[in-house]
Write a protein that holds these residues in place. Structure first.
Motif, PDB file in Angstrom:
ATOM      1  N   ILE A  19      -4.498 -10.603  -2.431  1.00  0.00           N
ATOM      2  CA  ILE A  19      -3.869 -11.799  -1.840  1.00  0.00           C
ATOM      3  C   ILE A  19      -2.362 -11.595  -1.702  1.00  0.00           C
ATOM      4  O   ILE A  19      -1.764 -11.951  -0.680  1.00  0.00           O
ATOM      5  CB  ILE A  19      -4.181 -13.055  -2.674  1.00  0.00           C
ATOM      6  CG1 ILE A  19      -5.695 -13.271  -2.766  1.00  0.00           C
ATOM      7  CG2 ILE A  19      -3.499 -14.278  -2.087  1.00  0.00           C
ATOM      8  CD1 ILE A  19      -6.398 -13.416  -1.429  1.00  0.00           C
ATOM      9  N   GLY A  20      -1.743 -10.995  -2.732  1.00  0.00           N
ATOM     10  CA  GLY A  20      -0.304 -10.725  -2.648  1.00  0.00           C
ATOM     11  C   GLY A  20       0.039  -9.789  -1.507  1.00  0.00           C
ATOM     12  O   GLY A  20       1.024  -9.995  -0.800  1.00  0.00           O
ATOM     13  N   HIS A 136       8.632 -14.383  -0.057  1.00  0.00           N
ATOM     14  CA  HIS A 136       8.673 -12.925   0.128  1.00  0.00           C
ATOM     15  C   HIS A 136       9.959 -12.353  -0.463  1.00  0.00           C
ATOM     16  O   HIS A 136       9.948 -11.326  -1.139  1.00  0.00           O
ATOM     17  CB  HIS A 136       8.576 -12.600   1.618  1.00  0.00           C
ATOM     18  CG  HIS A 136       8.552 -11.134   1.918  1.00  0.00           C
ATOM     19  ND1 HIS A 136       7.424 -10.495   2.352  1.00  0.00           N
ATOM     20  CD2 HIS A 136       9.521 -10.178   1.846  1.00  0.00           C
ATOM     21  CE1 HIS A 136       7.682  -9.206   2.537  1.00  0.00           C
ATOM     22  NE2 HIS A 136       8.956  -8.994   2.250  1.00  0.00           N
ATOM     23  N   LYS A 137      11.077 -13.018  -0.207  1.00  0.00           N
ATOM     24  CA  LYS A 137      12.381 -12.523  -0.653  1.00  0.00           C
ATOM     25  C   LYS A 137      12.706 -12.924  -2.090  1.00  0.00           C
ATOM     26  O   LYS A 137      13.676 -12.433  -2.664  1.00  0.00           O
ATOM     27  CB  LYS A 137      13.487 -13.055   0.267  1.00  0.00           C
ATOM     28  CG  LYS A 137      13.372 -12.552   1.689  1.00  0.00           C
ATOM     29  CD  LYS A 137      14.512 -13.026   2.558  1.00  0.00           C
ATOM     30  CE  LYS A 137      14.356 -14.460   2.958  1.00  0.00           C
ATOM     31  NZ  LYS A 137      15.363 -14.922   3.935  1.00  0.00           N
ATOM     32  N   GLY A 138      11.917 -13.840  -2.660  1.00  0.00           N
ATOM     33  CA  GLY A 138      12.236 -14.345  -3.997  1.00  0.00           C
ATOM     34  C   GLY A 138      13.458 -15.236  -3.995  1.00  0.00           C
ATOM     35  O   GLY A 138      14.129 -15.402  -5.010  1.00  0.00           O
ATOM     36  N   ALA A 144       9.394 -17.972 -12.875  1.00  0.00           N
ATOM     37  CA  ALA A 144       7.953 -17.674 -12.854  1.00  0.00           C
ATOM     38  C   ALA A 144       7.593 -16.819 -11.642  1.00  0.00           C
ATOM     39  O   ALA A 144       6.835 -15.847 -11.762  1.00  0.00           O
ATOM     40  CB  ALA A 144       7.144 -18.975 -12.859  1.00  0.00           C
ATOM     41  N   TRP A 145       8.129 -17.155 -10.464  1.00  0.00           N
ATOM     42  CA  TRP A 145       7.824 -16.366  -9.270  1.00  0.00           C
ATOM     43  C   TRP A 145       8.447 -14.970  -9.370  1.00  0.00           C
ATOM     44  O   TRP A 145       7.861 -13.989  -8.927  1.00  0.00           O
ATOM     45  CB  TRP A 145       8.298 -17.085  -8.009  1.00  0.00           C
ATOM     46  CG  TRP A 145       7.861 -16.367  -6.772  1.00  0.00           C
ATOM     47  CD1 TRP A 145       8.638 -15.586  -5.962  1.00  0.00           C
ATOM     48  CD2 TRP A 145       6.550 -16.317  -6.210  1.00  0.00           C
ATOM     49  NE1 TRP A 145       7.890 -15.060  -4.929  1.00  0.00           N
ATOM     50  CE2 TRP A 145       6.596 -15.502  -5.066  1.00  0.00           C
ATOM     51  CE3 TRP A 145       5.326 -16.897  -6.575  1.00  0.00           C
ATOM     52  CZ2 TRP A 145       5.490 -15.246  -4.275  1.00  0.00           C
ATOM     53  CZ3 TRP A 145       4.219 -16.645  -5.784  1.00  0.00           C
ATOM     54  CH2 TRP A 145       4.310 -15.821  -4.656  1.00  0.00           C
ATOM     55  N   SER A 146       9.613 -14.873  -9.974  1.00  0.00           N
ATOM     56  CA  SER A 146      10.252 -13.576 -10.175  1.00  0.00           C
ATOM     57  C   SER A 146       9.371 -12.680 -11.048  1.00  0.00           C
ATOM     58  O   SER A 146       9.192 -11.494 -10.761  1.00  0.00           O
ATOM     59  CB  SER A 146      11.621 -13.768 -10.817  1.00  0.00           C
ATOM     60  OG  SER A 146      12.226 -12.532 -11.089  1.00  0.00           O
ATOM     61  N   TRP A 147       8.802 -13.263 -12.099  1.00  0.00           N
ATOM     62  CA  TRP A 147       7.883 -12.513 -12.949  1.00  0.00           C
ATOM     63  C   TRP A 147       6.638 -12.113 -12.165  1.00  0.00           C
ATOM     64  O   TRP A 147       6.131 -10.989 -12.305  1.00  0.00           O
ATOM     65  CB  TRP A 147       7.480 -13.336 -14.174  1.00  0.00           C
ATOM     66  CG  TRP A 147       8.471 -13.208 -15.294  1.00  0.00           C
ATOM     67  CD1 TRP A 147       9.459 -14.094 -15.628  1.00  0.00           C
ATOM     68  CD2 TRP A 147       8.585 -12.121 -16.217  1.00  0.00           C
ATOM     69  NE1 TRP A 147      10.181 -13.629 -16.693  1.00  0.00           N
ATOM     70  CE2 TRP A 147       9.649 -12.416 -17.083  1.00  0.00           C
ATOM     71  CE3 TRP A 147       7.885 -10.934 -16.390  1.00  0.00           C
ATOM     72  CZ2 TRP A 147      10.030 -11.565 -18.110  1.00  0.00           C
ATOM     73  CZ3 TRP A 147       8.261 -10.083 -17.420  1.00  0.00           C
ATOM     74  CH2 TRP A 147       9.323 -10.402 -18.260  1.00  0.00           C
ATOM     75  N   PHE A 148       6.121 -13.016 -11.336  1.00  0.00           N
ATOM     76  CA  PHE A 148       4.943 -12.690 -10.531  1.00  0.00           C
ATOM     77  C   PHE A 148       5.223 -11.491  -9.631  1.00  0.00           C
ATOM     78  O   PHE A 148       4.396 -10.585  -9.513  1.00  0.00           O
ATOM     79  CB  PHE A 148       4.496 -13.881  -9.679  1.00  0.00           C
ATOM     80  CG  PHE A 148       3.491 -13.499  -8.626  1.00  0.00           C
ATOM     81  CD1 PHE A 148       2.173 -13.290  -8.960  1.00  0.00           C
ATOM     82  CD2 PHE A 148       3.880 -13.298  -7.310  1.00  0.00           C
ATOM     83  CE1 PHE A 148       1.243 -12.903  -8.003  1.00  0.00           C
ATOM     84  CE2 PHE A 148       2.967 -12.912  -6.340  1.00  0.00           C
ATOM     85  CZ  PHE A 148       1.635 -12.713  -6.694  1.00  0.00           C
ATOM     86  N   ASP A 150       7.332  -9.079 -10.073  1.00  0.00           N
ATOM     87  CA  ASP A 150       7.390  -7.863 -10.883  1.00  0.00           C
ATOM     88  C   ASP A 150       5.992  -7.382 -11.271  1.00  0.00           C
ATOM     89  O   ASP A 150       5.685  -6.192 -11.170  1.00  0.00           O
ATOM     90  CB  ASP A 150       8.233  -8.093 -12.140  1.00  0.00           C
ATOM     91  CG  ASP A 150       9.717  -8.240 -11.835  1.00  0.00           C
ATOM     92  OD1 ASP A 150      10.131  -7.850 -10.723  1.00  0.00           O
ATOM     93  OD2 ASP A 150      10.443  -8.741 -12.700  1.00  0.00           O
ATOM     94  N   VAL A 151       5.139  -8.295 -11.728  1.00  0.00           N
ATOM     95  CA  VAL A 151       3.772  -7.930 -12.113  1.00  0.00           C
ATOM     96  C   VAL A 151       2.999  -7.435 -10.895  1.00  0.00           C
ATOM     97  O   VAL A 151       2.264  -6.436 -10.965  1.00  0.00           O
ATOM     98  CB  VAL A 151       3.057  -9.123 -12.786  1.00  0.00           C
ATOM     99  CG1 VAL A 151       1.569  -8.843 -12.987  1.00  0.00           C
ATOM    100  CG2 VAL A 151       3.725  -9.450 -14.120  1.00  0.00           C
TER     101      VAL A 151
END
Length: 197
Positions: A19-20, A136-138, A144-148, A150-151
């Motif tokens: 999905i990502g 897309h650009k963060g 939380a989205w920043s961690w997503f 990275d993962v």
């Protein structure tokens, strides 16, 4: 590493990335053609008068930086229905407070006159495409989205490296493998060298 476990790592990481990858691929196209996609801009403006006794009691004139005090954030929520996160730093200018509230796909801000209690809130949104492009650009998306991201990036690396290792393991039965890998490497390099200035 056993061949079966390598395939397992590959398909599990691909499932996590699916999905990502779709989201980032689609928003890669929309970002590349952002100038051709019209924004669906809309603006919401709200005004209210905050409790003057609360403002006097908080002695806001003596504060010069930092987040809004909790009682003031609760009063804003009551008067305007707007949630202000406790991590957001306000900008204090004597008898006026300015609260920047950036968000993906738009922007927002609030201004509070300490003397009169007048609060003005304005939120601008630029549509779904702008929202997804900012994901897309963060941009203004939070921790939380920043961690997503990275993962997700780590899962993509696992997917890519296990895929590469599978290509190495299966190269004898697929002779077109390395010319395609070479093309995937050389094509962007040629474009960068010849056409990106």
């Amino acid at each position: 590493m056993r061949f079966g476990s390598l395939r397992q790592w590959h398909w599990v990481s691909s499932a996590i990335c699916l999905i990502g990858l779709l989201l980032f691929a689609i928003t890669g196209i929309t970002l590349n053609h952002a100038h051709q996609i019209p924004a669906q801009k809309s603006t919401l403006s709200l005004e209210a008068r905050l409790d003057p006794q609360l403002l006097t009691r908080l002695e806001l004139e003596n504060i010069d930086s930092g987040p809004l005090p909790k009682p003031l954030r609760l009063e804003i929520r009551r008067a305007l229905g707007v949630y202000i996160n406790s991590a957001i730093d306000a900008e204090w200018y004597g008898d006026e407070i300015y609260v920047p509230l950036p968000r993906p796909g738009g922007d927002a801000w609030m201004s509070i006159d300490i003397n009169s209690g007048e609060a003005i809130y304005e939120k601008t949104t630029r549509g779904v495409v702008a929202y997804l492009n900012d994901l897309h650009k963060g941009r203004n998306t939070g921790v939380a989205w920043s961690w997503f991201i990275d993962v997700f990036a780590i899962a993509c690396l696992v997917f890519s490296f296990t895929g590469l290792w599978l290509l190495i393991r299966l190269q004898k039965s697929r002779p077109g493998t390395w010319p395609m890998v070479a093309f995937g490497l050389v094509a962007p390099l040629i474009i960068i060298i010849l056409f990106v200035h």
